[in-house]
Scaffold this active site. Structure first.
Site, PDB file in Angstrom:
ATOM      1  N   ASP A 356      -6.147  -8.317   3.950  1.00 56.19           N
ATOM      2  CA  ASP A 356      -6.045  -6.978   4.521  1.00 56.19           C
ATOM      3  C   ASP A 356      -6.197  -7.008   6.033  1.00 56.19           C
ATOM      4  OD1 ASP A 356      -5.738  -5.431   2.145  1.00 56.19           O
ATOM      5  OD2 ASP A 356      -7.791  -5.939   1.664  1.00 56.19           O
ATOM      6  N   THR A 357      -5.563  -5.991   6.689  1.00 50.76           N
ATOM      7  CA  THR A 357      -5.474  -5.935   8.137  1.00 50.76           C
ATOM      8  C   THR A 357      -5.106  -4.504   8.527  1.00 50.76           C
ATOM      9  OG1 THR A 357      -4.651  -8.224   8.193  1.00 50.76           O
ATOM     10  CG2 THR A 357      -4.229  -6.918  10.136  1.00 50.76           C
ATOM     11  N   VAL A 358      -5.262  -4.141   9.835  1.00 51.56           N
ATOM     12  CA  VAL A 358      -4.628  -2.923  10.327  1.00 51.56           C
ATOM     13  C   VAL A 358      -3.701  -3.277  11.480  1.00 51.56           C
ATOM     14  CG1 VAL A 358      -6.488  -1.380   9.637  1.00 51.56           C
ATOM     15  CG2 VAL A 358      -6.491  -2.319  11.952  1.00 51.56           C
TER      16      VAL A 358
END
Length: 535
Positions: A356-358
């Protein structure tokens, strides 16, 4: 191409003076507020990512890393920064082996590298910002102090992370309620994180890498069995550095990426492989198009697993990997009538870790464009919360290999292979699109699918993000729902092993700069909770 207004979906956003696209509306609004108050695109990006570090805690945090491509108005190429942290000096393979460590695990303190995000924010702000961190961090401080309400994707991810959040007492105390996840619409408050953000706003990097905050993070990690020291964190204050971006020419456009230790070369390698193919007339969801893209990705990811590492410690053959001639040679291995049963050797492969990342992007009225990505790696990082400071610590060190002699083997003061990669497209020597696609190891696949959807197949920015995705990993091709059944059947008959997955692939944002008409056109991925907005 005009979208079908009878179908589900949304239109791209259009504006003239400035635009932001992020994965949570509160972050998009924070960016626009900064732009309207006279800040530039980089100021707005920092304000937005700080908000995301509060309101999207499963994906990012100040205990993580970041990379950025920043294109000042009129520049012929973007400025690149590597904001990834290093392993503590005590994280030596032999020493860990002697302590009984047999493998790196995602919730171990040995997977925690010293966070690089705050170092990068400070360096970018000091070099290219108009406003100070004291002003830019105020929206994030407010959301941490007063609380925010969980959005749908956050609530879904949170529910799926209960087991990890329950492993450490401090984490469970803050992030669980009676052993359960917070739910959709619930209010979540983080006063300790607000205090740490205030310290950074007042003192800059010293407020994070020194003093009480650093001491709390180190004490937490050492109590869990880590080798981290306050000296490791003090060195982390200056870990961020400007680096030379890498590029390739694809369909008349210049596509820029950050160099290793990130996975930017894999994007360029995939584009180089695909460059020699003519556009498939049957469209972006045709069997032929998807088959070719799968095969190109398999070849490029094979090289990633063999070669990508910290270039300050080992020789990474970046120039060879992004050489168009090499891409053309790989293209000749791809056959339209069957999948490759075997590939030429380039090292072992390990596609199992998918995280996960933004990602966010901002363009201001002066034409400055920012492509910004910030991550804890896995959902909620390591799951290790430094309780007094409210900092959730990343598990980016899980990207190392625990394999003696491998270029990416864990080693003190070394950066791991990184998955987070901001992208930037130039045309005619001018920036025309900051873009990115989240999703851990999926990111090179996601970026190249998006670029091809838009620039090759003519989908608008929003539709190019919306289109169903697939990803070759672990010997299978993981499919989102929405790829036509006959296409899936043909892919299987070509030799691919397709499976539909529950969790969609990543999420993306992009802003197209239409210079001829003076308009910004933004898209935001429906797989997340965010939006693109301008003024």
């Amino acid at each position: 191409m005009t979208r079908d207004f009878h179908s589900h979906g949304r239109s791209a956003a259009y504006a003239a003076n400035g635009m932001a696209a992020t994965s949570v509306p509160a972050a998009t609004l924070a960016a626009l507020d900064i732009l309207r108050a006279g800040g530039n695109a980089l100021d707005a990006a920092i304000a937005a990512v700080a908000v995301l570090c509060v309101v999207e805690p499963q994906s990012t945090g100040i205990g993580g890393d970041c990379f950025c491509l920043y294109a000042p108005a009129g520049s012929s190429k973007p400025i690149a920064i590597n904001g990834s942290g290093r392993a503590p000096r005590g994280a030596d393979f032999a020493a860990l082996k002697a302590k009984g460590v047999e493998a790196l695990t995602p919730t171990s303190p040995h997977s925690v590298t010293v966070p690089g995000a705050i170092s990068a924010w400070a360096l970018l702000n000091a070099t290219h910002g108009r406003k100070g961190l004291d002003e830019l961090l105020q929206p994030a401080i407010r959301h941490a102090e007063e609380g925010f309400h969980l959005t749908p994707r956050l609530a879904w991810d949170w529910k799926g992370s209960v087991a990890k959040l329950g492993l450490h007492p401090a984490t469970a105390k803050r992030f669980l309620r009676d052993g359960e996840a917070y739910g959709l619409g619930d209010r979540f408050v983080q006063p300790e994180l607000a205090a740490t953000l205030r310290a950074i706003a007042t003192k800059g990097p010293a407020g994070f890498y020194e003093g009480e905050v650093a001491a709390d993070m180190v004490a937490t990690l050492r109590a869990a069995g880590g080798t981290h020291t306050e000296e490791d964190f003090a060195r982390g204050a200056t870990v961020a550095e400007f680096v030379e971006p890498i590029t390739t020419r694809w369909r008349g456009l210049d596509v820029f990426q950050c160099p290793p230790n990130g996975s930017g070369p894999i994007v360029l390698e995939i584009l180089n492989i695909l460059n020699g193919f003519s556009t498939v007339g049957e469209g972006p969801l045709s069997t032929e198009r998807l088959h070719r893209h799968i095969e190109a990705a398999r070849l490029a990811y094979r090289d990633r697993d063999a070669f990508l590492a910290d270039p300050s410690r080992v020789d990474v053959p970046t120039a060879h990997m992004i050489d168009p001639a090499y891409g053309e040679a790989l293209r000749l291995l791809i056959r339209d009538d069957r999948a490759m049963a075997e590939m030429p050797a380039a090292g072992t492969s390990d596609f199992a870790r998918h995280k996960d990342t933004v990602y966010l992007t901002v363009v201001d009225r002066d034409g400055n464009a920012c492509s910004f990505i910030n991550s804890l790696f896995e959902g909620f990082g390591s799951g290790i919360l430094a309780e007094a400071s409210g900092v959730m610590l990343q598990n980016r060190g899980y990207g190392f290999r625990f394999q003696d002699g491998h270029p990416n083997c864990i080693e003190g003061d070394k950066r791991p292979m990184h998955t987070i990669i901001p992208g930037m497209v130039y045309s005619g020597g001018k920036a025309i699109m900051p873009y990115g696609v989240m999703g851990g190891h999926f990111q090179p696949m996601g970026q190249t699918l998006f670029l091809s959807n838009h620039f090759e197949f003519g989908l608008d920015v929003q539709s190019a993000l919306d289109l169903p995705r697939l990803f070759p990993t672990g010997g299978k091709v993981q499919l989102e729902r929405g790829i036509p059944g006959p296409v899936v059947d043909r892919l299987n008959r070509l030799g691919h092993d397709c499976e539909v997955i529950d969790k969609p692939h990543g999420g993306g944002q992009a802003i197209l700069i239409d210079r001829a008409r003076g308009v910004l056109i933004g898209g935001s991925d429906p797989r997340k909770d965010g939006c693109a907005m301008g003024y």
